[in-house]
Design a protein around this motif. Structure first.
Motif, PDB file in Angstrom:
ATOM      1  N   PHE A  72     -14.282  -7.440  14.855  1.00 50.27           N
ATOM      2  CA  PHE A  72     -13.126  -6.731  14.277  1.00 50.27           C
ATOM      3  C   PHE A  72     -13.386  -6.478  12.800  1.00 50.27           C
ATOM      4  O   PHE A  72     -14.180  -7.180  12.164  1.00 50.27           O
ATOM      5  N   GLU A  73     -12.708  -5.469  12.266  1.00 54.23           N
ATOM      6  CA  GLU A  73     -12.862  -5.107  10.849  1.00 54.23           C
ATOM      7  C   GLU A  73     -11.511  -5.146  10.168  1.00 54.23           C
ATOM      8  O   GLU A  73     -10.515  -4.661  10.711  1.00 54.23           O
ATOM      9  N   HIS A  76      -9.356  -3.622   2.964  1.00 57.55           N
ATOM     10  CA  HIS A  76      -8.228  -3.259   2.101  1.00 57.55           C
ATOM     11  C   HIS A  76      -8.430  -1.889   1.465  1.00 57.55           C
ATOM     12  O   HIS A  76      -7.467  -1.236   1.091  1.00 57.55           O
ATOM     13  N   LEU A 118     -14.549 -16.436  12.212  1.00 58.66           N
ATOM     14  CA  LEU A 118     -13.719 -15.894  11.125  1.00 58.66           C
ATOM     15  C   LEU A 118     -12.449 -15.402  11.785  1.00 58.66           C
ATOM     16  O   LEU A 118     -12.502 -14.531  12.665  1.00 58.66           O
ATOM     17  N   HIS A 144     -13.835 -13.165  15.049  1.00 58.63           N
ATOM     18  CA  HIS A 144     -15.199 -13.027  15.567  1.00 58.63           C
ATOM     19  C   HIS A 144     -15.952 -14.305  15.289  1.00 58.63           C
ATOM     20  O   HIS A 144     -15.518 -15.143  14.480  1.00 58.63           O
ATOM     21  N   GLY A 173     -15.148  -8.885  -4.519  1.00 62.18           N
ATOM     22  CA  GLY A 173     -15.918  -7.939  -3.721  1.00 62.18           C
ATOM     23  C   GLY A 173     -16.235  -6.666  -4.490  1.00 62.18           C
ATOM     24  O   GLY A 173     -15.558  -6.325  -5.466  1.00 62.18           O
ATOM     25  N   ASP A 175     -15.991  -3.661  -3.197  1.00 64.38           N
ATOM     26  CA  ASP A 175     -15.292  -2.503  -2.611  1.00 64.38           C
ATOM     27  C   ASP A 175     -14.265  -1.972  -3.600  1.00 64.38           C
ATOM     28  O   ASP A 175     -14.039  -2.563  -4.660  1.00 64.38           O
ATOM     29  N   MET A 179     -11.628  -6.908  -3.871  1.00 60.43           N
ATOM     30  CA  MET A 179     -10.818  -7.997  -3.333  1.00 60.43           C
ATOM     31  C   MET A 179     -11.216  -9.339  -3.922  1.00 60.43           C
ATOM     32  O   MET A 179     -12.392  -9.650  -4.027  1.00 60.43           O
ATOM     33  N   GLU A 206     -19.602  -2.846   7.796  1.00 60.34           N
ATOM     34  CA  GLU A 206     -18.212  -3.256   8.022  1.00 60.34           C
ATOM     35  C   GLU A 206     -17.979  -4.717   7.665  1.00 60.34           C
ATOM     36  O   GLU A 206     -16.861  -5.133   7.385  1.00 60.34           O
ATOM     37  N   GLN A 207     -19.023  -5.529   7.796  1.00 61.31           N
ATOM     38  CA  GLN A 207     -18.876  -6.969   7.570  1.00 61.31           C
ATOM     39  C   GLN A 207     -19.356  -7.400   6.179  1.00 61.31           C
ATOM     40  O   GLN A 207     -19.459  -8.587   5.906  1.00 61.31           O
ATOM     41  N   ARG A 212     -21.965 -11.355   2.050  1.00 55.91           N
ATOM     42  CA  ARG A 212     -20.568 -11.788   2.103  1.00 55.91           C
ATOM     43  C   ARG A 212     -20.496 -13.295   1.935  1.00 55.91           C
ATOM     44  O   ARG A 212     -21.462 -14.014   2.187  1.00 55.91           O
ATOM     45  N   TRP A 223     -13.119 -14.778   2.920  1.00 53.89           N
ATOM     46  CA  TRP A 223     -14.539 -14.486   3.179  1.00 53.89           C
ATOM     47  C   TRP A 223     -14.887 -13.139   2.529  1.00 53.89           C
ATOM     48  O   TRP A 223     -15.091 -12.133   3.214  1.00 53.89           O
ATOM     49  N   VAL A 224     -14.966 -13.127   1.212  1.00 55.30           N
ATOM     50  CA  VAL A 224     -15.101 -11.871   0.473  1.00 55.30           C
ATOM     51  C   VAL A 224     -16.386 -11.128   0.875  1.00 55.30           C
ATOM     52  O   VAL A 224     -17.475 -11.697   0.872  1.00 55.30           O
ATOM     53  N   LYS A 225     -16.197  -9.854   1.234  1.00 51.50           N
ATOM     54  CA  LYS A 225     -17.319  -9.000   1.645  1.00 51.50           C
ATOM     55  C   LYS A 225     -17.871  -8.259   0.434  1.00 51.50           C
ATOM     56  O   LYS A 225     -17.193  -8.096  -0.566  1.00 51.50           O
ATOM     57  N   TRP A 226     -19.100  -7.769   0.558  1.00 50.82           N
ATOM     58  CA  TRP A 226     -19.748  -7.037  -0.531  1.00 50.82           C
ATOM     59  C   TRP A 226     -19.632  -7.855  -1.835  1.00 50.82           C
ATOM     60  O   TRP A 226     -19.325  -7.325  -2.913  1.00 50.82           O
ATOM     61  N   TYR A 246      -0.644 -13.305   2.348  1.00 53.04           N
ATOM     62  CA  TYR A 246      -1.272 -14.512   2.885  1.00 53.04           C
ATOM     63  C   TYR A 246      -0.531 -15.790   2.473  1.00 53.04           C
ATOM     64  O   TYR A 246      -1.131 -16.847   2.304  1.00 53.04           O
TER      65      TYR A 246
HETATM   66  N1  MTE Z   1     -13.537  -8.593   1.351  1.00 51.13           N
HETATM   67  C1  MTE Z   1     -13.434  -7.437   0.663  1.00 51.13           C
HETATM   68  N2  MTE Z   1     -14.262  -7.232  -0.366  1.00 51.13           N
HETATM   69  N3  MTE Z   1     -12.498  -6.509   0.989  1.00 51.13           N
HETATM   70  C2  MTE Z   1     -11.623  -6.700   2.028  1.00 51.13           C
HETATM   71  O1  MTE Z   1     -10.797  -5.827   2.305  1.00 51.13           O
HETATM   72  N4  MTE Z   1     -10.825  -8.252   3.794  1.00 51.13           N
HETATM   73  C3  MTE Z   1     -10.642  -9.687   4.043  1.00 51.13           C
HETATM   74  C4  MTE Z   1     -11.995 -10.404   4.138  1.00 51.13           C
HETATM   75  N5  MTE Z   1     -12.859 -10.025   3.054  1.00 51.13           N
HETATM   76  C5  MTE Z   1     -11.694  -7.917   2.769  1.00 51.13           C
HETATM   77  C6  MTE Z   1     -12.711  -8.844   2.396  1.00 51.13           C
HETATM   78  C7  MTE Z   1      -9.865 -10.000   5.230  1.00 51.13           C
HETATM   79  S1  MTE Z   1      -8.170  -9.936   5.113  1.00 51.13           S
HETATM   80  C8  MTE Z   1     -10.455 -10.481   6.365  1.00 51.13           C
HETATM   81  S2  MTE Z   1      -9.539 -11.014   7.679  1.00 51.13           S
HETATM   82  C9  MTE Z   1     -11.928 -10.515   6.514  1.00 51.13           C
HETATM   83  O2  MTE Z   1     -12.603 -10.051   5.358  1.00 51.13           O
HETATM   84  C10 MTE Z   1     -12.338  -9.649   7.688  1.00 51.13           C
HETATM   85  O3  MTE Z   1     -13.715  -9.693   7.886  1.00 51.13           O
HETATM   86  P1  MTE Z   1     -14.398  -8.659   8.893  1.00 51.13           P
HETATM   87  O4  MTE Z   1     -14.060  -7.268   8.446  1.00 51.13           O
HETATM   88  O5  MTE Z   1     -15.829  -9.015   8.898  1.00 51.13           O
HETATM   89  O6  MTE Z   1     -13.771  -8.931  10.246  1.00 51.13           O
END
Ligand code: MTE
Ligand code: CO
Length: 390
Positions: A72-73, A76, A118, A144, A173, A175, A179, A206-207, A212, A223-226, A246
């Motif tokens: 799932f993705e 924000h 996650l 996932h 992040g 993005d 975030m 996407e992840q 991350r 779990w901050v992405k990018w 949250y």
């Molecule tokens: N990290 C960044 N940079 N931007 C985001 O929008 N969304 C968060 C988190 N990390 C987010 C982020 C949220 S609310 C969740 S639930 C998870 O990433 C989702 O991870 P996934 O997209 O790999 O499922």
């Protein structure tokens, strides 16, 4: 099958001609007959698909690993398309040496492999006030479970030298949402990872490609992405994602905050509304998933009659800390309607509560952290529906 079944007696098209050669699909895709196995969103949930979420088709999966293309993705501000050669991770704040790492620099720290779930804190949030969405993909699919390869956050922090006053960190992040979440240093030094691979291959865009944060057992939002920056400080930053979002509004007007750990939870994935029993009465395989942010799942109970009688399910597959677990209950269906529920026990002794028990404490206004027991009603035809039993 009756004698003369053409699937046996006739030559099928795939036996009459040669198939594709090895170069036809340099990156393999699932069979076209599996095209229905995909992430789906719920259009009315969010105003647009950029700041939105889609859901893992957990009713189509088995075992404990989520395939990369089906995770799932939740974004924000959409998916950042990051060029790894231009990506940097900066460590600043209360450290002896502020450092900027390239991707190559990060890959020189000792590497570890860990399987973790996650779960978004909002998973099952729409079900707080009663049964709503017809399918476990939608009620429980913001989860996932992936094998991450990466480096331990504590090793990266040690290179910068955290000052004794550094008790919190801020992860940011790259993005458009930039975030940001505050994380206590204790957790950072315990089991957090900076991951660049999932299930053996590079993270998907996407992840969070190319890196991350992995915060085992804690709510997905952290779990901050990018991941582009980690600042060390001496208190939480009180950003949007830990104040207005949250957090859980209680009946007396106060809100639960910094509710990091995901409580033990389970759901029956088959049968379920998107996966009815199509075979009639007789031998039936019931299966589902369970997980806990505090450890492992040694036991899951299953009921066929809305909680009057409970049976211990059979756990199968690896049992790992803060990872998804798989359970089965093999039974002879007599063809009568069923009220199916599952109840997880985690390794701390915690038992998954009913939705009513949760609501008695948390009141009517919560969204996040709904780990209540899910019920499916299965009728005589095998069709399943999302219901609640009082
Ligand atoms: N990290 C960044 N940079 N931007 C985001 O929008 N969304 C968060 C988190 N990390 C987010 C982020 C949220 S609310 C969740 S639930 C998870 O990433 C989702 O991870 P996934 O997209 O790999 O499922
Ligand atoms: Co989330």
């Amino acid at each position: 099958r009756a004698a003369g079944d053409p699937a046996i007696t006739e030559l099928q098209p795939w036996m009459r001609s040669l198939g594709d050669g090895v170069d036809a699909h340099p990156y393999g895709m699932p069979s076209p007959f599996e095209a229905h196995v995909k992430r789906r969103n719920v259009e009315w949930l969010t105003a647009d698909p950029v700041s939105s979420v889609n859901f893992t088709p957990i009713h189509e999966l088995d075992g404990i690993i989520t395939p990369n293309g089906l995770c799932f993705e939740r974004h924000h501000s959409g998916i950042a398309r990051v060029d790894p050669s231009l990506h940097r991770l900066m460590i600043n704040g209360l450290v002896d040496r502020e450092i900027v790492f390239t991707m190559d620099d990060l890959k020189r720290f000792p590497r570890y492999n860990r399987i973790h779930f996650l779960e978004c804190a909002a998973n099952s949030g729409m079900e707080w006030r009663g049964a709503q969405l017809n399918g476990c993909q939608f009620t429980h699919g913001m989860i996932h479970n992936v094998m991450y390869t990466g480096v331990m956050l504590r090793d990266v922090l040690a290179a910068a030298g955290v000052k004794p006053t550094g008790t919190w960190l801020l992860a940011e992040g790259a993005d458009a949402a930039a975030m940001t979440r505050s994380i206590p240093m204790e957790k950072a030094l315990d089991d957090c990872m900076i991951a660049f691979k999932m299930n053996g291959e590079a993270l998907r865009p996407e992840q969070g490609y190319p890196v991350r944060l992995v915060v085992p057992g804690w709510e997905g939002n952290m779990w901050v992405k990018w991941l582009r920056r980690i600042e060390i400080g001496d208190q939480p930053w009180q950003h949007r994602e830990e104040t207005s979002k949250y957090t859980d509004l209680l009946p007396d007007g106060r809100a639960r905050r910094f509710t990091y750990e995901m409580d033990a939870k389970s759901v029956i994935t088959n049968p379920s509304p998107q996966a009815p029993l199509s075979h009639g009465k007789g031998p039936t395989v019931l299966t589902g998933i369970a997980w806990s942010g505090r450890g492992t799942i040694p036991r899951v109970d299953v009921t066929l009659d809305g909680g009057r009688n409970w049976h211990q399910a059979r756990m199968d597959g690896p049992s790992l800390e803060k990872s998804m677990h798989r359970f089965y209950f093999d039974f002879d269906w007599d063809g009568r309607p069923l009220l199916l529920q599952s109840r997880a026990h985690d390794s701390t002794g915690y038992v998954q509560p009913t939705k009513d028990a949760l609501r008695a404490i948390r009141g009517p206004d919560s969204i996040y952290h709904n780990n209540g027991i899910q019920t499916w009603h299965v009728d005589e035809r095998g069709e399943a529906e999302n219901v609640e039993v009082g």
